[in-house]
Design a protein around this motif. Structure first.
Motif, PDB file in Angstrom:
ATOM      1  N   SER A 104       0.720  -1.713   0.179  1.00 33.49           N
ATOM      2  CA  SER A 104      -0.072  -0.099   0.067  1.00 33.49           C
ATOM      3  C   SER A 104       0.511   0.973   0.228  1.00 33.49           C
ATOM      4  N   SER A 105       0.130   2.224  -0.752  1.00 37.71           N
ATOM      5  CA  SER A 105       0.890   3.593  -0.079  1.00 37.71           C
ATOM      6  C   SER A 105       1.170   3.897   0.625  1.00 37.71           C
ATOM      7  N   TYR A 106       0.258   3.539   1.160  1.00 37.35           N
ATOM      8  CA  TYR A 106       0.777   3.939   3.592  1.00 37.35           C
ATOM      9  C   TYR A 106       1.794   3.177   3.939  1.00 37.35           C
ATOM     10  N   GLN A 107       2.265   2.384   3.497  1.00 38.86           N
ATOM     11  CA  GLN A 107       3.306   1.194   4.031  1.00 38.86           C
ATOM     12  C   GLN A 107       4.861   1.616   3.237  1.00 38.86           C
ATOM     13  N   PHE A 108       4.427   2.084   2.067  1.00 37.65           N
ATOM     14  CA  PHE A 108       5.656   2.852   1.052  1.00 37.65           C
ATOM     15  C   PHE A 108       6.263   3.952   1.762  1.00 37.65           C
ATOM     16  N   ASP A 109       5.130   5.051   1.858  1.00 37.84           N
ATOM     17  CA  ASP A 109       5.333   6.454   2.560  1.00 37.84           C
ATOM     18  C   ASP A 109       5.490   6.492   3.547  1.00 37.84           C
ATOM     19  N   ASN A 110       4.964   5.488   4.795  1.00 39.11           N
ATOM     20  CA  ASN A 110       5.489   5.537   6.413  1.00 39.11           C
ATOM     21  C   ASN A 110       7.021   5.439   6.358  1.00 39.11           C
ATOM     22  N   LYS A 111       7.761   5.601   6.297  1.00 37.84           N
ATOM     23  CA  LYS A 111       9.233   5.329   6.565  1.00 37.84           C
ATOM     24  C   LYS A 111       9.030   4.368   7.620  1.00 37.84           C
ATOM     25  N   GLU A 112       8.358   4.160   8.497  1.00 35.84           N
ATOM     26  CA  GLU A 112       9.730   3.455   9.788  1.00 35.84           C
ATOM     27  C   GLU A 112       9.351   2.107   9.062  1.00 35.84           C
ATOM     28  N   ARG A 113       8.544   2.317   8.263  1.00 40.25           N
ATOM     29  CA  ARG A 113       7.958   0.555   7.771  1.00 40.25           C
ATOM     30  C   ARG A 113       9.070  -0.520   7.085  1.00 40.25           C
ATOM     31  N   GLY A 114       9.801   0.970   6.681  1.00 39.17           N
ATOM     32  CA  GLY A 114      11.734   0.481   6.314  1.00 39.17           C
ATOM     33  C   GLY A 114      11.008  -0.417   4.944  1.00 39.17           C
ATOM     34  N   PHE A 115       9.867  -0.258   3.714  1.00 41.37           N
ATOM     35  CA  PHE A 115      10.076  -0.468   3.148  1.00 41.37           C
ATOM     36  C   PHE A 115      10.247   0.576   1.596  1.00 41.37           C
ATOM     37  N   SER A 116      11.007   1.842   1.617  1.00 42.80           N
ATOM     38  CA  SER A 116      11.777   2.262   1.011  1.00 42.80           C
ATOM     39  C   SER A 116      12.978   2.984   0.877  1.00 42.80           C
ATOM     40  N   TYR A 117      13.399   2.504  -0.367  1.00 44.21           N
ATOM     41  CA  TYR A 117      14.699   3.073  -0.352  1.00 44.21           C
ATOM     42  C   TYR A 117      14.429   4.524  -0.809  1.00 44.21           C
ATOM     43  N   ARG A 118      13.455   5.076  -0.301  1.00 43.29           N
ATOM     44  CA  ARG A 118      13.713   6.829  -0.901  1.00 43.29           C
ATOM     45  C   ARG A 118      13.993   6.911   0.233  1.00 43.29           C
ATOM     46  N   GLU A 119      14.032   6.793   1.977  1.00 40.08           N
ATOM     47  CA  GLU A 119      13.750   7.381   2.910  1.00 40.08           C
ATOM     48  C   GLU A 119      14.665   6.317   4.036  1.00 40.08           C
ATOM     49  N   ASP A 120      15.613   7.162   4.612  1.00 37.28           N
ATOM     50  CA  ASP A 120      16.212   6.529   5.472  1.00 37.28           C
ATOM     51  C   ASP A 120      15.527   5.885   6.657  1.00 37.28           C
ATOM     52  N   ALA A 121      15.531   4.986   7.526  1.00 34.75           N
ATOM     53  CA  ALA A 121      14.934   4.205   7.721  1.00 34.75           C
ATOM     54  C   ALA A 121      14.764   2.994   8.465  1.00 34.75           C
ATOM     55  N   PRO A 122      15.056   2.573   9.699  1.00 36.06           N
ATOM     56  CA  PRO A 122      15.208   0.818   9.936  1.00 36.06           C
ATOM     57  C   PRO A 122      14.842   0.075   9.079  1.00 36.06           C
ATOM     58  N   LEU A 123      15.374  -0.780   8.402  1.00 31.74           N
ATOM     59  CA  LEU A 123      15.402  -2.475   7.893  1.00 31.74           C
ATOM     60  C   LEU A 123      14.400  -2.927   7.987  1.00 31.74           C
ATOM     61  N   ASP A 124      13.183  -2.646   7.566  1.00 31.62           N
ATOM     62  CA  ASP A 124      11.895  -3.661   8.662  1.00 31.62           C
ATOM     63  C   ASP A 124      11.553  -4.306   7.254  1.00 31.62           C
ATOM     64  N   MET A 125      10.369  -4.111   6.548  1.00 28.54           N
ATOM     65  CA  MET A 125       9.819  -4.670   5.665  1.00 28.54           C
ATOM     66  C   MET A 125       8.370  -5.569   5.564  1.00 28.54           C
ATOM     67  N   ARG A 126       8.359  -5.249   7.458  1.00 33.46           N
ATOM     68  CA  ARG A 126       7.151  -6.578   7.467  1.00 33.46           C
ATOM     69  C   ARG A 126       5.749  -5.866   7.386  1.00 33.46           C
ATOM     70  N   MET A 127       5.202  -7.222   6.745  1.00 32.56           N
ATOM     71  CA  MET A 127       3.425  -6.515   6.362  1.00 32.56           C
ATOM     72  C   MET A 127       3.042  -7.324   7.730  1.00 32.56           C
ATOM     73  N   ASP A 128       3.427  -7.625   8.529  1.00 31.12           N
ATOM     74  CA  ASP A 128       2.599  -8.319   9.497  1.00 31.12           C
ATOM     75  C   ASP A 128       3.828  -7.804  10.987  1.00 31.12           C
ATOM     76  N   ARG A 129       3.736  -6.465  11.398  1.00 25.30           N
ATOM     77  CA  ARG A 129       4.559  -6.334  12.438  1.00 25.30           C
ATOM     78  C   ARG A 129       4.712  -7.148  13.390  1.00 25.30           C
ATOM     79  N   GLU A 130       3.719  -8.433  13.906  1.00 26.99           N
ATOM     80  CA  GLU A 130       4.089  -9.276  14.685  1.00 26.99           C
ATOM     81  C   GLU A 130       5.162 -10.321  14.763  1.00 26.99           C
ATOM     82  N   VAL A 131       5.251 -10.235  13.440  1.00 32.31           N
ATOM     83  CA  VAL A 131       6.238 -11.303  13.417  1.00 32.31           C
ATOM     84  C   VAL A 131       7.542 -11.144  13.556  1.00 32.31           C
ATOM     85  N   PRO A 132       8.883 -11.770  14.209  1.00 30.27           N
ATOM     86  CA  PRO A 132       9.495 -11.035  14.883  1.00 30.27           C
ATOM     87  C   PRO A 132      10.860 -10.807  13.571  1.00 30.27           C
TER      88      PRO A 132
END
Length: 310
Positions: A104-132
């Motif tokens: 989703s655009s939300y997931q890409f644009d919310n930099k804390e989710r770590g999906f985008s290479y355009r924003e400096d953020a922790p490497l995350d990319m989890r669709m389900d943030r309950e996954v460890p």
């Protein structure tokens, strides 16, 4: 941050689902309920909509958006669990299922989710943030061969070997923790001439990491047969994909469901006993029109395929 996601090919999806007012429908990738908010408007009081998403941010946003509708049930899960979800709800067949496999655009644009290479953020990319575990664990813990394989197979990146070697070399001195750290490693591994064409050089590697982390292709492959089985007669399965790997899986599954016969072509009659489950409605995938491309450039790689159960 507000959960926004422009529904891709909305009219085409609604037409593809061929909505019956009293029918039961499942949105397996609910997101911000862009598609579902329009599906539910077309249902009567006897109709039902089940929304499934693995992202709690999406669950919260869609619950708020659909709160006025009494015939909607929203469930936090992965669509791979759809069969069990429906059984728990006492549903043994549905009239339509939708999957919109894009991030989703939300997931890409919310930099804390770590999906985008355009924003400096922790490497995350989890669709389900309950996954460890996160993309950071893949980058730092996978072997060089494993990294090369996923970047090559899931990112279709021809410099996968160089990128994997560079990742392993860099992490020997410091754990790779952020998107911008990874960006520099990827760019250093790709020749300057190649970096100047074909868009951002990080795109393919990020796609590969996201697919691997969220098991996206495995989940899709493991779900398609079950979803076709869940459809009632004349029920429809609509799937929007965003890259060739997903589209290939869907195209192959739909074709096999339509014509499952495995008899040698020289056999005069079928003896394998495999029976067609329905028909492919979209001989060629539906793509976004020029008007939608202008409004929503992220729809440029989207392909919609539709299957109808017998």
């Amino acid at each position: 941050m507000e959960f926004k996601h422009i529904p891709i090919m909305l009219n085409e999806v609604l037409e593809g689902l061929d909505i019956k007012p009293d029918g039961t429908y499942v949105d397996g990738t609910l997101g911000g309920a862009g598609h579902s908010s329009e599906i539910v408007k077309r249902l009567s009081d006897k109709g039902r909509l089940i929304g499934i998403d693995q992202d709690m941010d999406a669950i919260k946003a869609s619950s708020e958006r659909l709160k006025e509708y009494k015939n909607v049930k929203i469930i936090h899960s992965n669509y791979v669990n759809m069969k069990n979800v429906l059984m728990d709800e006492g549903i043994d067949g549905v009239d339509g299922i939708l999957l919109d496999l894009g991030v989703s655009s939300y997931q890409f644009d919310n930099k804390e989710r770590g999906f985008s290479y355009r924003e400096d953020a922790p490497l995350d990319m989890r669709m389900d943030r309950e996954v460890p575990y996160t993309a950071q664990d893949i980058v730092n813990d996978y072997s060089q061969d494993e990294l090369r394989r996923i970047i090559s197979d899931y990112g279709e990146e021809k410099f996968a070997g160089r990128i994997a070697a560079n990742i392993v070399n860099k992490r020997e001195t410091k754990r790779i923790e952020t998107t911008f750290e990874l960006n520099d490693i990827i760019k250093d591994a790709i020749p300057a001439a190649a970096r100047r064409k074909g868009g951002n050089p990080c795109k393919k590697t990020y796609q590969a990491l996201r697919i691997e982390l969220n098991k996206e292709l495995m989940v899709l492959e493991d779900s398609l047969e079950d979803m076709i089985e869940m459809l009632k007669p004349n029920g429809r399965l609509c799937i929007i994909t965003f890259h060739s790997l997903e589209d290939r899986i869907v195209k192959s599954a739909f074709r096999t469901a339509e014509n499952p016969c495995i008899c040698p072509p020289e056999f005069p009659v079928c003896t394998c006993g495999r029976v067609s489950k329905g028909k492919v409605i979209t001989r060629k995938p539906i793509v976004a029109n020029d008007e939608e491309l202008e409004i929503n450039p992220r729809s440029s790689s989207a392909k919609l395929r539709v299957f109808e159960k017998k």
